[in-house]
Enzyme design. Sequence first.
Site: not given
Ligand code: NAD
Length: 275
Positions: A172, A182
């Site tokens: 991000y 954040y």
């Molecule tokens: P999401 O909630 O779908 O995914 C995050 C997942 O991480 C969840 O399924 C959660 O259960 C899992 N998780 C947390 N701790 C864990 C652990 N210790 N072991 C295994 N799994 C664990 O949300 P998302 O936003 O799709 O996130 C996915 C990735 O995308 C992350 O790296 C996030 O930082 C990144 N991201 C998200 C955004 C956004 O706006 N949503 C923007 C940029 C980057």
Amino acid sequence: KGKRAFIAGVADDNGYGWAIAKSLAAAGAEILVGTWVPALNIFESSLRRGKFDDSRILPDGSLMEITKVYPLDAVFDNPEDVPEDIKANKRYAGSSNWTVQEVAESVKKDFGNIDILVHSLANGPEVIKPLLETSRRGYLAALSASSYSYVSLLKHFVPIMNPGGSSISLTYIASERIIPGYGGGMSSAKAALESDTRVLAFEAGRKHKIRVNTISAGPLRSRAAKAIGFIDMMIDYSLANAPLQKELSAEEVGNTAAFLASPLASAITGACYIR
Ligand code: NAD
């Protein structure tokens, strides 16, 4: 022959992990997922009960199949790392072999090898606190769950990845620019993840011919993003300021991941893709 992908961090149909799974499945890959242990029961029962069936529909009309769901907690590398309170926790005691090393061993036993590794997980217990108010414990927890978890996954999966394989994580923009809100060390965790992408690309490329890239994704209303608390503001901000004035869909990030995992990207490694 079709490729096999392991996607860590899928626990519902709203996040980037799910969308990446769909794009890879649409391109013909076999899908294995790693689901955070505390979220495993609800995810598996929702899958079984057909709650995700509408979101499983692929462009050709068929339903995405998830060959196997593995319980995973990516903050623990092996059983010796797991503290007593977690071992005794009901949600954890109901599953087994969910440390990173054990999951890689299980995948090896079940399938032999994989071609694509996706890290789509993050966690920062103090994410709503400004960095200036973040505790050492909260900061290190963010780095452990969001950055080292990737080093550990790649380390344990590289030996079972076919040469020419591809590994992708999600980052991000708060790593490079100040995004107030954040917090909790999550901006630091993403900076580490991006730097590690370059180092790991060099090491895994030299040693195993594995490519390593990260996608800096725009804002998506996932479960994790809603927990941070300012996701609607970020979506409005992007809509107002991004070159393409449209809300980003998870599918667009999924397709970027499918491209990066494909032979079309065979010389792309160590890169941070902005989408
Ligand atoms: P999401 O909630 O779908 O995914 C995050 C997942 O991480 C969840 O399924 C959660 O259960 C899992 N998780 C947390 N701790 C864990 C652990 N210790 N072991 C295994 N799994 C664990 O949300 P998302 O936003 O799709 O996130 C996915 C990735 O995308 C992350 O790296 C996030 O930082 C990144 N991201 C998200 C955004 C956004 O706006 N949503 C923007 C940029 C980057």
